[in-house]
Structures are given as C-alpha cells and as structure tokens.
Enzyme design. Structure first.
Site, PDB file in Angstrom:
ATOM      1  N   LEU A 213       0.730  -1.341   0.158  1.00  0.00           N
ATOM      2  CA  LEU A 213      -0.230  -0.074  -0.034  1.00  0.00           C
ATOM      3  C   LEU A 213       0.837   1.212   0.099  1.00  0.00           C
ATOM      4  O   LEU A 213       0.266   2.206   0.040  1.00  0.00           O
ATOM      5  CB  LEU A 213      -1.119   0.069   1.096  1.00  0.00           C
ATOM      6  CG  LEU A 213      -0.136   0.169   2.517  1.00  0.00           C
ATOM      7  CD1 LEU A 213      -1.132   0.685   3.498  1.00  0.00           C
ATOM      8  CD2 LEU A 213      -0.156  -1.257   3.221  1.00  0.00           C
ATOM      9  N   TYR A 214       1.938   1.162   0.396  1.00  0.00           N
ATOM     10  CA  TYR A 214       2.895   2.363   0.269  1.00  0.00           C
ATOM     11  C   TYR A 214       3.350   2.864  -1.253  1.00  0.00           C
ATOM     12  O   TYR A 214       4.463   2.535  -1.591  1.00  0.00           O
ATOM     13  CB  TYR A 214       4.208   2.149   0.899  1.00  0.00           C
ATOM     14  CG  TYR A 214       4.126   1.720   2.482  1.00  0.00           C
ATOM     15  CD1 TYR A 214       2.836   2.251   3.189  1.00  0.00           C
ATOM     16  CD2 TYR A 214       4.898   1.203   3.406  1.00  0.00           C
ATOM     17  CE1 TYR A 214       2.746   2.137   4.501  1.00  0.00           C
ATOM     18  CE2 TYR A 214       4.960   1.078   4.646  1.00  0.00           C
ATOM     19  CZ  TYR A 214       3.774   1.371   5.117  1.00  0.00           C
ATOM     20  OH  TYR A 214       3.860   1.181   6.453  1.00  0.00           O
ATOM     21  N   GLY A 215       2.336   3.400  -1.775  1.00  0.00           N
ATOM     22  CA  GLY A 215       2.414   3.597  -3.128  1.00  0.00           C
ATOM     23  C   GLY A 215       1.164   3.226  -4.004  1.00  0.00           C
ATOM     24  O   GLY A 215       0.197   3.114  -3.416  1.00  0.00           O
TER      25      GLY A 215
END
Length: 346
Positions: free
Chosen positions: A51-53
């Site tokens: 989810l980091y991006g």
C-alpha cells in the site's frame, strides 16, 4: 539482540514508507543510498508495504530494484511487508481471495530477488474473522513461500485469536511519546505474555520529533536541537498530517508543548529530540512486563538515518522525567480520523 522469524535483527529497524508513499518521493538513487546506510548501521529489519504507493510503484518495486543492484544484501535483510487491502484502495479485505492476491503480487514483484520474511494485513477486516485471515496466510508459510506472520494495529483479543491459529512472529503498532495506547489497552502485556515482539512504527511522533535539517544537508549541533514542525503552517500542504486530528490548527499548539519539553531534555543530554524519542521506546523494550520492542523510524537521507541509529541512553531519572512530561502534556485528538480509528486495535 532481538530476533524475528529466527533471524537476528538490530535493536532499531527501518521503515520504508516515505521512500515511495508521498507526492514527491525521493530519487531512486537517494533511496538506495538510504537503504544501504540503514543496513550498514545495523538496521536490517526493513518494513514496507504493498500500500506504500500505487499498484504500479510501491515498496516492492523499490526493493526489487535495490536487490537487483545489491544482490548480496538480500540475505542480510529481514523483510516485512504490509498488504491485505483491496487493490488500489485503503480498505481492508481479509478474505482468502484477496489475501492470496496480495501475497502473490508481492512475491511476483519481488521476482525472487528477496524472500518475504513476514507478511501482515495492514488492518483487520471487520467482515472476516481474524482467525480465518491468519489461516489463509499460514497456507503460504506451510508452502515455504513466506517466513512468518505478523499483525498490524490489532487488539489484545485479536492477537490471542490469531496466535491460536498460527504462531505470530511480530505485532506492528504505533508507539511513541505521542502514542502510548499499547501500555494501557493490553497489547503490550499480551505480547509480553505470548513472547511476541512489537515493531513500533512512527516512533518519532509522525514528524513532531524529526530534526529540522535540510534535505541532503549534514546536521549541525544547533540544527539538531529543533523539531521539524514548530507551528501548524510548517506542515507541508501535501502531507498526510494535514488530515490527522492531532495536527489540526485548533490543537496543534497544545500538542507541540510535549516537544518543547523533550527538546529541553535533548539539549541537556547533548542529543536530538529524535534520539530521545527512540531511546524512550528502546528503554521500554524487555522492561518488567514488557515485550521486546523494535522501533522502525523512517528516513529518506543517510544523514537522518545516522541520527536515528544513535538513540539516547536514558537512565531511570530521565524516564521518570519523561513520564511526568506525558502526564503534564497528554496528546489531544485521535491518531487517525474517525473512519480509520474504527479499525484500530480491532
């Protein structure tokens, strides 16, 4: 030294979120340098996320590039990845179909450049029993595709339910001078009882305790004594902090009072506020009734990482003084806005 999935890790880890999850992420070469610095200084517990991006560019893509460039580092790093959200959305989905999709895509992007030591769902899906979700992840452990299972932002009961299905290797929660919930809600006590290490994200209070040095500028003794945010207008327009209750203009000036108190201690000890904050987290680790706690500060420059990897050594008098500060200046407002808060410690 602490261990995760049977592998030794440093007392301080490294959070990768800021390298890919921001409007203007740092250049790839700068990220590679930061990652190499972290590893060289002993921060070999790396924490990233699907989810980091975006689905097209997140922690997994950066990690693939890094381990392609430095293949010898792969075996040195203990890698934990958060996933389990609906693809491209910030909504938890702990169903078997989505858990398998998430893990499969993480493994696909890594492309064999690095094994996946730990996988965790970023939040508990209220529609799927956590015991079921953990069972789905456990299938990958049994198949040898995953080293172990971690949990993120879960309550004490959920930890017990999950651990009964499959041994839990770590629990990731926010823990800092600005977020002490786990000391009161049973999470720390439960992890201590079950022998589960806690991975503490945002140990610097989401920026309150980050030193105000310029990007790529080596810190000076004077610069390191000040926090990054002194007033509400200092928060970047595109920062996620703009949406968090504790950083809103009506409470900011009250919440910053704790920083000022920490700054005074930092100056007296010849340290930075960040070093005091990380030192405080480490002082809790393994203390009476407490589990092992591994803070994972994030940073995008080698200079910042070097600062974070030199936490202050705090004695009993220092810890007592910090406890008094927490009583005098308790945080005002929730950690997340209302819709997200419902998923915390589920």
């Amino acid at each position: 030294m602490p261990e995760l999935v049977g592998k030794t890790v440093g007392p301080v880890g490294y959070g990768l979120m800021g390298l890919t999850w921001r409007k203007n992420p740092p250049p790839a070469e700068q990220s590679y340098e930061a990652m190499r610095t972290a590893l060289s200084l002993g921060a070999n517990n790396w924490n990233g996320g699907e989810l980091y991006g975006s689905p097209e560019r997140n922690s997994l893509h950066l990690l693939n590039e890094y381990f392609t460039k430095y293949p010898g580092d792969a075996e040195k790093v203990v890698l934990s990845i958060k996933g389990g959200l609906k693809k491209g959305e910030m909504a938890p989905d702990g169903s078997r179909e989505n858990v398998r999709r998430s893990i499969d895509e993480c493994l696909k992007v890594l492309d064999g450049k690095k094994s996946l030591d730990l996988f965790e769902c970023a939040r508990v899906d209220p529609k799927t029993p956590i015991a079921d979700t953990v069972g789905y992840i456990a299938e990958y452990v049994k198949e040898g595709k995953l080293g172990g299972i971690s949990l993120s932002e879960v309550g004490a009961q959920s930890i017990r339910k999950a651990h009964a299905v499959h041994p839990i290797s770590a629990v990731e929660v926010e823990f800092s001078l600005w977020a002490t919930d786990i000391l009161e809600n049973g999470v720390a006590a439960t992890c201590a009882e079950l022998g589960i290490p806690i991975v503490a994200y945002s140990p610097l209070g989401r920026g309150f305790l980050v030193s105000a040095t310029l990007l790529n500028q080596r810190p000076t003794a004077n610069a390191l004594q000040t926090g990054k945010y002194k007033k509400y207008s200092d928060i970047e327009p595109d920062s996620m902090l703009q949406h968090m209750p504790r950083f809103q203009p009506d409470v900011f000036d009250e919440n910053i009072k704790l920083l000022h108190a920490v700054e005074d201690m930092a100056k007296a000890k010849g340290a930075t506020p960040a070093q005091i904050a990380i030192g405080w987290v480490l002082a809790q680790s393994g203390a009476k009734g407490m589990p092992t706690i591994i803070p994972i500060p994030g940073a995008t420059t080698s200079e910042r990482i070097e600062e974070n990897m030199k936490p202050a050594k705090l004695n009993d008098e220092d810890m007592k003084a910090l406890d008094e500060m927490l009583k005098k200046f308790p945080p005002i407002g929730g950690r997340y806005h209302e819709s997200q808060s419902a998923l915390l410690f589920a």
